[in-house]
Design a protein around this motif. Structure first.
Motif, PDB file in Angstrom:
ATOM      1  N   GLU A   1      25.959  20.229 -14.486  1.00 57.58           N
ATOM      2  CA  GLU A   1      25.041  18.756 -15.036  1.00 57.58           C
ATOM      3  C   GLU A   1      23.475  18.531 -15.095  1.00 57.58           C
ATOM      4  OE1 GLU A   1      26.158  15.540 -12.221  1.00 57.58           O
ATOM      5  OE2 GLU A   1      26.508  17.359 -10.602  1.00 57.58           O
TER       6      GLU A   1
ATOM      7  N   THR B   1      23.804  13.118 -14.936  1.00 53.56           N
ATOM      8  CA  THR B   1      23.912  13.079 -14.230  1.00 53.56           C
ATOM      9  C   THR B   1      22.975  13.357 -12.823  1.00 53.56           C
ATOM     10  OG1 THR B   1      26.034  14.800 -14.290  1.00 53.56           O
ATOM     11  CG2 THR B   1      26.833  12.465 -15.029  1.00 53.56           C
ATOM     12  N   GLY B   2      22.781  14.899 -12.947  1.00 52.05           N
ATOM     13  CA  GLY B   2      21.938  15.482 -12.486  1.00 52.05           C
ATOM     14  C   GLY B   2      22.008  15.740 -11.129  1.00 52.05           C
ATOM     15  N   GLY B   3      23.350  15.014 -10.452  1.00 53.27           N
ATOM     16  CA  GLY B   3      23.779  15.948  -9.401  1.00 53.27           C
ATOM     17  C   GLY B   3      25.412  14.887  -8.734  1.00 53.27           C
ATOM     18  N   LEU B   4      25.249  14.375  -9.593  1.00 51.61           N
ATOM     19  CA  LEU B   4      25.786  13.053  -9.167  1.00 51.61           C
ATOM     20  C   LEU B   4      27.184  13.748  -8.568  1.00 51.61           C
ATOM     21  CD1 LEU B   4      25.365   9.454 -11.115  1.00 51.61           C
ATOM     22  CD2 LEU B   4      24.743  10.318  -8.368  1.00 51.61           C
TER      23      LEU B   4
ATOM     24  N   GLY C   1      27.504  15.668  -5.925  1.00 50.70           N
ATOM     25  CA  GLY C   1      27.680  14.529  -4.236  1.00 50.70           C
ATOM     26  C   GLY C   1      28.618  14.363  -4.918  1.00 50.70           C
TER      27      GLY C   1
ATOM     28  N   ILE D   1      22.059  21.924 -11.947  1.00 53.96           N
ATOM     29  CA  ILE D   1      21.170  21.195 -12.399  1.00 53.96           C
ATOM     30  C   ILE D   1      20.826  20.834 -13.576  1.00 53.96           C
ATOM     31  CG2 ILE D   1      20.119  18.050 -12.134  1.00 53.96           C
ATOM     32  CD1 ILE D   1      20.791  19.392  -9.459  1.00 53.96           C
ATOM     33  N   ALA D   2      20.665  21.017 -14.318  1.00 55.05           N
ATOM     34  CA  ALA D   2      20.254  21.291 -15.790  1.00 55.05           C
ATOM     35  C   ALA D   2      19.422  20.246 -16.669  1.00 55.05           C
ATOM     36  CB  ALA D   2      21.128  22.507 -16.925  1.00 55.05           C
ATOM     37  N   TYR D   3      18.949  19.634 -15.674  1.00 55.09           N
ATOM     38  CA  TYR D   3      17.885  18.711 -16.300  1.00 55.09           C
ATOM     39  C   TYR D   3      16.980  18.913 -17.932  1.00 55.09           C
ATOM     40  CZ  TYR D   3      16.964  13.315 -15.775  1.00 55.09           C
ATOM     41  OH  TYR D   3      17.315  11.870 -15.857  1.00 55.09           O
ATOM     42  N   ASP D   4      16.609  19.652 -17.834  1.00 57.19           N
ATOM     43  CA  ASP D   4      15.149  20.001 -18.677  1.00 57.19           C
ATOM     44  C   ASP D   4      16.125  21.405 -19.592  1.00 57.19           C
ATOM     45  OD1 ASP D   4      12.340  20.388 -18.631  1.00 57.19           O
ATOM     46  OD2 ASP D   4      12.934  22.088 -19.441  1.00 57.19           O
TER      47      ASP D   4
ATOM     48  N   GLY E   1      20.278   6.928 -20.951  1.00 57.06           N
ATOM     49  CA  GLY E   1      19.000   5.546 -21.307  1.00 57.06           C
ATOM     50  C   GLY E   1      18.212   5.655 -20.179  1.00 57.06           C
ATOM     51  N   PRO E   2      17.911   4.427 -20.242  1.00 58.94           N
ATOM     52  CA  PRO E   2      17.551   2.881 -21.313  1.00 58.94           C
ATOM     53  C   PRO E   2      16.880   3.802 -22.624  1.00 58.94           C
ATOM     54  CG  PRO E   2      15.756   2.731 -20.091  1.00 58.94           C
ATOM     55  CD  PRO E   2      16.417   3.910 -18.731  1.00 58.94           C
TER      56      PRO E   2
ATOM     57  N   ARG F   1      22.186   2.241 -17.042  1.00 60.54           N
ATOM     58  CA  ARG F   1      21.845   3.821 -16.604  1.00 60.54           C
ATOM     59  C   ARG F   1      22.794   4.466 -15.314  1.00 60.54           C
ATOM     60  NH1 ARG F   1      17.735   7.546 -16.874  1.00 60.54           N
ATOM     61  NH2 ARG F   1      17.683   9.119 -16.055  1.00 60.54           N
TER      62      ARG F   1
ATOM     63  N   ARG G   1      26.357   6.946 -16.607  1.00 64.75           N
ATOM     64  CA  ARG G   1      26.135   8.021 -15.325  1.00 64.75           C
ATOM     65  C   ARG G   1      27.291   8.266 -14.477  1.00 64.75           C
ATOM     66  NH1 ARG G   1      21.166  10.461 -13.205  1.00 64.75           N
ATOM     67  NH2 ARG G   1      21.208   9.509 -11.341  1.00 64.75           N
TER      68      ARG G   1
ATOM     69  N   GLY H   1      23.586  17.392  -4.170  1.00 63.59           N
ATOM     70  CA  GLY H   1      23.247  17.053  -5.734  1.00 63.59           C
ATOM     71  C   GLY H   1      23.097  15.742  -5.173  1.00 63.59           C
TER      72      GLY H   1
ATOM     73  N   THR I   1      17.169  11.215 -10.632  1.00 65.73           N
ATOM     74  CA  THR I   1      17.936  11.193 -12.161  1.00 65.73           C
ATOM     75  C   THR I   1      18.406   9.949 -12.098  1.00 65.73           C
ATOM     76  OG1 THR I   1      19.543  12.411 -11.280  1.00 65.73           O
ATOM     77  CG2 THR I   1      17.811  13.807 -12.079  1.00 65.73           C
TER      78      THR I   1
END
Lengths: 432, 432
Positions: A282, A285-288, A291, A308-311, A361-362, A395, A399, B287, B294
């Motif tokens: 993710e 979505t950062g974990g959604l 979750g 969670i591969a945000y970066d 976003g935003p 946002r 997501r 998550g 996030t």
């Protein structure tokens, strides 16, 4: 008196002040609507005798049928039963039988006598009928006057309220609706716009005689609710069956369930039946997605976890995405999302990998990739499918729509795999 | 007329039927309470002229002050303004000035004439005062009769409603409350039970003269709301400042913010100021911690991502947890959570690693480790702190409480680090 309209009164200081969100009122409204009972109004008042009595009296005058939630517990804050007794001009009295049941239950469960404060739960308005509570100790209360006007009082704890509604109150209300059976069925769809669904459905020949069709759009998709009124039980069942079947044929794979089906649970079930374990990669979505899946009890037999591969570095180091592709196409791109899905699968040893990357976003949008640009992918045992989306909303909505979209992609891929496998085995069977 | 009590009416079919959750009503109630205005009742009705007029008339008779949301848009479903005009006995008329403003705005923004359907937004009840909308095209409406009874109509789109409330309506209401200034301040706490907070606060000498103190418990902790009534603006400010300062001294580190502060945003800010990047290792929360962090715009400069280590194998392979410790102590144990936090940090290259592992239920509990047993850990540049918890509630609550608890642990560790660093630099300065 037939029950075709009710008002809902939710009771509680924290509810009124907005510190607790009123999920009870929403749940009741949906369940009643699904049974064809119209909710005429919803009211929230504080847990105060005068406020409750006033609201109940006004609702009885307007509509004659009232469901309350809250205010049945043992604490001194709770005034609901006494307030309703005042409205009906009844006294309060101790229900000896219920008290004995509570004392026995308490003794068996906690090995000590019933606390004095809990005795209040056995004090009911005279002439009240108890509504069984299989999920707690406070009984619900049904009060009715000689004109057939009624109040049903349910507990405020959501689990107890939902249980009592399903076990006790809904059957009672269905019984009261007499000949005038009202039934409904809801098909849940996702991935198709409301206007396009309407075009498809409007083009269906013959329409749906005797039924109402409502479009109910939300972040997770569009629900289609069919309602039959006044057809008689058997005819209503048949009409709804036929209409649901025709709608499913027309709309096809966009229908993911009925009633209050959760797409995350649908995907879990499909994986479970096919003996597939699932992992996530993710980004936006950062974990959604994780979750949502792990919110479901028992999900651990399917979900192994994920990254969670945000970066972008995490996409490369933990999911094995080729940094050259990130540089050439950007992190929100088809090559990257496909490698994320494949990586989620391979690094965890799962059979299914799901991935999402997008611009929620935003900020972060560009003319080529505006806010709402999202790529999703599903890798099922090495076969990868990916889809690019342009989602709208803020946002939070982008997501949530992204999470729903990747779950839906998983469902569609698993469905195609099922169909293929069953046609293969049919072919084998015919060769045998 | 002083405004000390209002009723809220939220308008919309989907709201009434429970397909949309009424976040507007809750937001309004919280904001009004914070300004010391009591919400006497909340009502939801369908978007139907008669239903709206009936609810507004009754609320005016009861309370004399009404805020509505919804029903100001251009579609034919919207009947709010006309209904309120009927209640006040006024005609509807075209507001030429507003129409001209809308036409100019449309032309400038979309390079084409205003659609006919949008003209309806410029039709207002006679004598209505417009409430400026800086976030959309439909103006709000303020109607007042000669007895000082009033209705304020806000749009239903949450972003527009919140903006108009803050920009326009709250200043107007504060102005009306005249001398009788009501101000409040909310301190947000977490990690300490309501009863323990009450013990601490009850033992404070002198109490809080002239102020009300309310305890507002929720899944994320207990909010403490101080309200000053009738003190005059300067005295109220001073009394609240002093009381908030005394409470913070007494309660100490359990206070994580004021107003509607989000603990996830507090942790992000602390990391940002200390140039620390953050990673996660989530088991039972699956998550949720990543989802909360996030959700905040701009979180990508702090959050690198992490691992959803739902399955024990993933804890071992992706986070480097020693399988011997999983075997010896179980996955829900102090050694495992510490290695998860360290692993989250080291595999992503982040400075801070946060980890959660626990038994969220409903199944999976044992006598030694019942449902609600949760371990959390924070690793800040190699210094690891871990805490064992026994949380209560259902699966959803246990998961949400776990997420809040690990964010709070991070905050406390980062706070201690700040204090230590500033005392170190003070010591260096004094040596220099």
């Amino acid at each position: 008196v037939r029950t075709t309209k009710v008002e809902i009164i939710t009771i509680g200081d924290e509810l009124l002040l907005g510190f607790t969100i009123d999920t009870n009122g929403a749940h009741l409204a949906r369940e009643l609507a699904a049974a064809g009972i119209e909710v005429a109004r919803r009211v929230t008042v504080r847990d105060d005798g005068e406020a409750i009595a006033g609201a109940v009296r006004e609702a009885l005058d307007r509509t004659g049928a009232v469901i309350t939630t809250g205010g049945l517990g043992p604490t001194s804050d709770d005034h609901s039963k006494a307030a309703v007794a005042v409205v009906f001009g009844r006294d309060m009295r101790l229900d000896e039988e219920h008290l004995a049941w509570m004392e026995a239950r308490w003794q068996a469960r906690f090995k000590r006598p019933l606390p004095a404060s809990n005795r209040a739960q056995a004090i009911l308005p005279e002439g009240a009928r108890k509504l069984t509570n299989n999920h707690g100790s406070a009984p619900g209360v049904w009060m009715e006057d000689d004109r057939g006007r009624w109040v049903a009082m349910l507990p405020g704890v959501p689990r107890e309220m939902r249980g009592m509604l399903a076990d006790t109150l809904m059957p009672l209300l269905r019984g009261r609706s007499g000949d005038s059976v009202v039934q409904s069925r809801t098909l849940r769809t996702t991935g198709v716009a409301e206007s396009l669904l309407a075009d498809w459905i409007d083009a269906m020949e013959g329409g749906f005689p005797g039924l109402d069709l409502a479009y109910l759009p939300g972040v997770d998709g569009v629900d289609l609710r069919l309602t039959a009124r006044g057809l008689g039980a058997t005819a209503a069942d048949e009409a709804l069956d036929q209409a649901a079947r025709r709608l499913k044929e027309r709309i096809g794979v966009a229908v993911y369930g009925e009633g209050d089906a959760d797409l995350a649970a649908v995907v879990l079930d499909m994986c479970r039946h096919a003996d597939l374990r699932l992992a996530l990669g993710e980004s936006c979505t950062g974990g959604l997605v994780g979750g949502r899946l792990t919110a479901i009890p028992g999900s651990s037999d399917v979900v192994v976890g994920g990254v969670i591969a945000y970066d972008d570095d995490v996409k490369v180091t933990l999911l094995g995405v080729d940094p050259a592709d990130v540089a050439a196409h950007g992190a929100v791109s088809e090559p990257v999302v496909r490698q994320m899905a494949a990586g989620a699968r391979s690094v965890t040893g799962a059979h299914v990998g799901l991935a999402v990357t997008g611009i929620a976003g935003p900020t972060g949008g560009t003319p080529e990739k505006p806010v709402g640009t999202v790529w999703i992918a599903a890798d099922v045992e090495g076969a990868i499918r990916s889809v690019g989306l342009r989602l709208w909303g803020d946002r939070d909505e982008i997501r949530r729509r992204s999470a729903q979209a990747v779950l839906d992609l998983a469902r569609r891929v698993l469905l195609a795999r099922q169909t293929e496998q069953s046609s293969n085995s049919a072919a084998e069977a015919s060769r045998a």
